[in-house]
Design a protein around this motif. Structure first.
Motif, PDB file in Angstrom:
ATOM      1  N   TRP A  59       0.592  -1.063   0.096  1.00 40.26           N
ATOM      2  CA  TRP A  59       0.091  -0.173   0.301  1.00 40.26           C
ATOM      3  C   TRP A  59       0.627   1.127   0.242  1.00 40.26           C
ATOM      4  O   TRP A  59       0.072   2.258   0.543  1.00 40.26           O
ATOM      5  N   ALA A 231      -7.291  -0.954   7.006  1.00 41.18           N
ATOM      6  CA  ALA A 231      -6.651  -1.101   5.659  1.00 41.18           C
ATOM      7  C   ALA A 231      -6.281  -2.881   5.661  1.00 41.18           C
ATOM      8  O   ALA A 231      -7.156  -3.633   5.631  1.00 41.18           O
ATOM      9  N   ARG A 268      -3.873   7.821  -0.946  1.00 48.45           N
ATOM     10  CA  ARG A 268      -4.492   7.181  -0.730  1.00 48.45           C
ATOM     11  C   ARG A 268      -6.233   6.730  -1.319  1.00 48.45           C
ATOM     12  O   ARG A 268      -6.738   6.055  -1.877  1.00 48.45           O
ATOM     13  N   VAL A 380      -8.916   2.012  -2.598  1.00 54.66           N
ATOM     14  CA  VAL A 380      -7.884   0.935  -2.139  1.00 54.66           C
ATOM     15  C   VAL A 380      -9.866   0.128  -2.009  1.00 54.66           C
ATOM     16  O   VAL A 380     -10.339   0.921  -2.220  1.00 54.66           O
ATOM     17  N   SER A 427      -7.598  -7.711  -0.928  1.00 55.71           N
ATOM     18  CA  SER A 427      -7.050  -6.065  -1.404  1.00 55.71           C
ATOM     19  C   SER A 427      -6.092  -6.180  -2.523  1.00 55.71           C
ATOM     20  O   SER A 427      -5.774  -6.430  -2.918  1.00 55.71           O
ATOM     21  N   SER A 429      -4.706  -2.093  -4.463  1.00 53.20           N
ATOM     22  CA  SER A 429      -4.092  -0.859  -3.646  1.00 53.20           C
ATOM     23  C   SER A 429      -3.075  -0.381  -5.045  1.00 53.20           C
ATOM     24  O   SER A 429      -1.994  -0.615  -4.226  1.00 53.20           O
TER      25      SER A 429
END
Ligand code: PLP
Length: 462
Positions: A59, A231, A268, A380, A427, A429
């Motif tokens: 990330w 996250a 982000r 994200v 995830s 990102s």
């Protein structure tokens, strides 16, 4: 395969003790890839294979790999002044310029000072010590407990791993520390009760926090720490109104709020800071990752005027600091990184690319039998896999490691995603420089990988 590949793999297996990796298995079998270069959002391994990095490392590589401006800055700064420390009033120039820049970017969040470190973990350790020191200065030495959330991720040092709300990160080390408590996260898929709307869910979470503070004794609770969007714990955007409700409770009981912006800071979420986007009014903020896009390690604790005032009244030194606090090379890299983010409009770009990613993920997975939820905010996003969908979803048996299998299937297709701990969630990102075409690839590859795992599971059940 290049001639050097086996030798490098061998050296890695024999000599490197890898983080978050079973040591014996790695020593025996090694890992899937040895990454040797990167450009934009693409990594290249020693064997020549390429990978689309849908996670920007961890990330963090927000401006993408292979930026010549950053390489030049590092070279120039290393030649001019690679290092000097900031202890005992000594100063160097780039941290001063950077601190001013960061404070300006936080706008009206009320931040005034920056204490630099090298990792998100050490910065959160600094937060704990700062909060303890603050209450000692205020003459209330009993006000020391820190409340965090289950599934929060705040790092791995003894204090920050204690704040982290993942049991696997406590078990090996007899953590958390006795001063730390955890409360329920705003995890809609599993924590929301049937029929509960945002307002009711938020009110229940705020009430739980207040009950906890009252049960502990408000005179013993110093701070609450939260990521704007959890996250690593699952990619959990909070429901509407969550932070204002939480803040009201904290203010009532004179509890400081630490916003851990290690992932969300510097664009982000499609805003400079998550706090600005979500109506958070922090007393302290933690930053790392995106401040340098991870070209070199740098972290920081941002201190509001309210907390600073108290610290500044103390005549003695703050008995804390790292050799690498206010590292001039890291600060130089951060200044160039932030210039790139601004010059290229990457915060706005992250917002736009994030919208595309989420809408494509929804289109590809909203009706997929394996997917219980598609969620995200800014750049994200996550897919959570469930054994049964619907009003009352059912989790997979963790032994099936569904998230990890999907991640592996992505990797085999040349794409890196991340299986998050303690959830069947993967995830996304990516770097802010991800292109529209690369986003289409991310979603197409993820769909193939999820379909493959769905087929495997169906065969295993048959
Ligand atoms: C929100 C948050 N805080 C703190 C940390 C710890 O940072 P580091 O790994 O640099 O110690 C992380 C790492 O992922 C994070 O996501």
């Amino acid at each position: 395969m290049t001639a050097t590949t086996p030798a490098l793999d061998e050296l890695d297996r024999r000599y490197v003790f890898h983080p978050f990796t079973p040591p014996g298995a790695h020593e025996r079998d090694g890992g899937p890839a040895m990454i040797v270069s990167g450009k934009g959002s693409t990594l290249t391994a020693a064997d020549g294979r390429t990978y689309l990095d849908a996670m920007a490392g961890l990330w963090c590589v927000n401006v993408g790999y292979g930026r010549p401006e950053l390489a030049e800055t590092l070279r120039e700064q290393a030649l001019r002044l690679p290092y000097y420390h900031g202890f005992s009033h000594m100063a160097t120039d780039t941290p001063a310029l950077l601190a001013e820049r960061i404070v300006a970017l936080t706008g009206d969040l009320g931040m005034e000072k920056v204490f630099f470190g090298s990792s998100g973990s050490d910065a959160n350790d600094t937060q704990v010590k700062l909060v303890w020191h603050y209450n000692n200065l205020l003459g209330r030495p009993e006000k020391k407990k820190i409340i965090a959330r289950h599934r929060g991720y705040h790092g791995v040092t003894v204090a920050s791993a204690s704040l982290t709300g993942l049991p696997a990160m406590h078990a090996q080390f007899d953590l958390p520390l006795p001063q730390v408590r955890h409360v329920t996260p705003p995890y809609s898929l599993w924590e929301r009760q049937p029929g509960e709307d945002d307002a009711a869910f938020v009110a229940r979470l705020a009430a739980e926090l207040e009950e906890r503070i009252v049960a502990e004794g408000p005179e013993t609770v110093a701070a609450f720490i939260a990521e704007p969007v959890q996250a690593a714990g699952g990619v959990l955007p909070p429901p509407e109104g969550y932070f204002p409700a939480i803040q009201a409770v904290l203010r009532k009981h004179d509890v400081l709020l630490i916003a851990d912006e290690v992932v969300s800071g510097f664009g982000r979420l499609g805003s400079w800071f998550g706090s600005q986007l979500l109506g958070i009014e922090p007393d302290l903020m933690t930053i790392a990752k995106g401040v340098t896009s991870a070209y070199v390690p740098l972290s920081g604790v941002l201190v509001s005027g309210r907390v600073w005032e108290m610290l500044a009244q103390d005549g003695g030194a703050f008995q804390h600091g790292y050799t690498y606090s206010a590292h001039p090379l890291a600060a130089a890299a951060a200044l160039t990184n932030l210039e790139i983010v601004e010059r290229d409009g990457l915060v706005e770009q992250a917002a736009r690319r994030g919208e595309r990613l989420r809408s494509e993920l929804h289109a590809a997975f909203a009706d997929h039998e394996l997917v219980g939820e598609v969620r995200g905010i800014g750049l994200v996003a996550a897919l959570e896999f469930v054994a049964r969908r619907g009003e009352r979803p059912v989790r997979f048996d963790p032994a099936l490691t569904v998230g990890a299998r999907v991640t592996r299937a992505c990797l085999e297709r040349g794409m890196i995603t991340r299986a998050l701990p303690a959830a069947d969630t993967i995830s996304f990102s990516p770097p802010f420089v991800i292109t529209d075409a690369e986003i289409d690839t991310i979603v197409a590859v993820a769909r193939e990988a999820v379909d493959q795992v769905a087929d495997e599971l169906a065969r295993e059940r048959a």
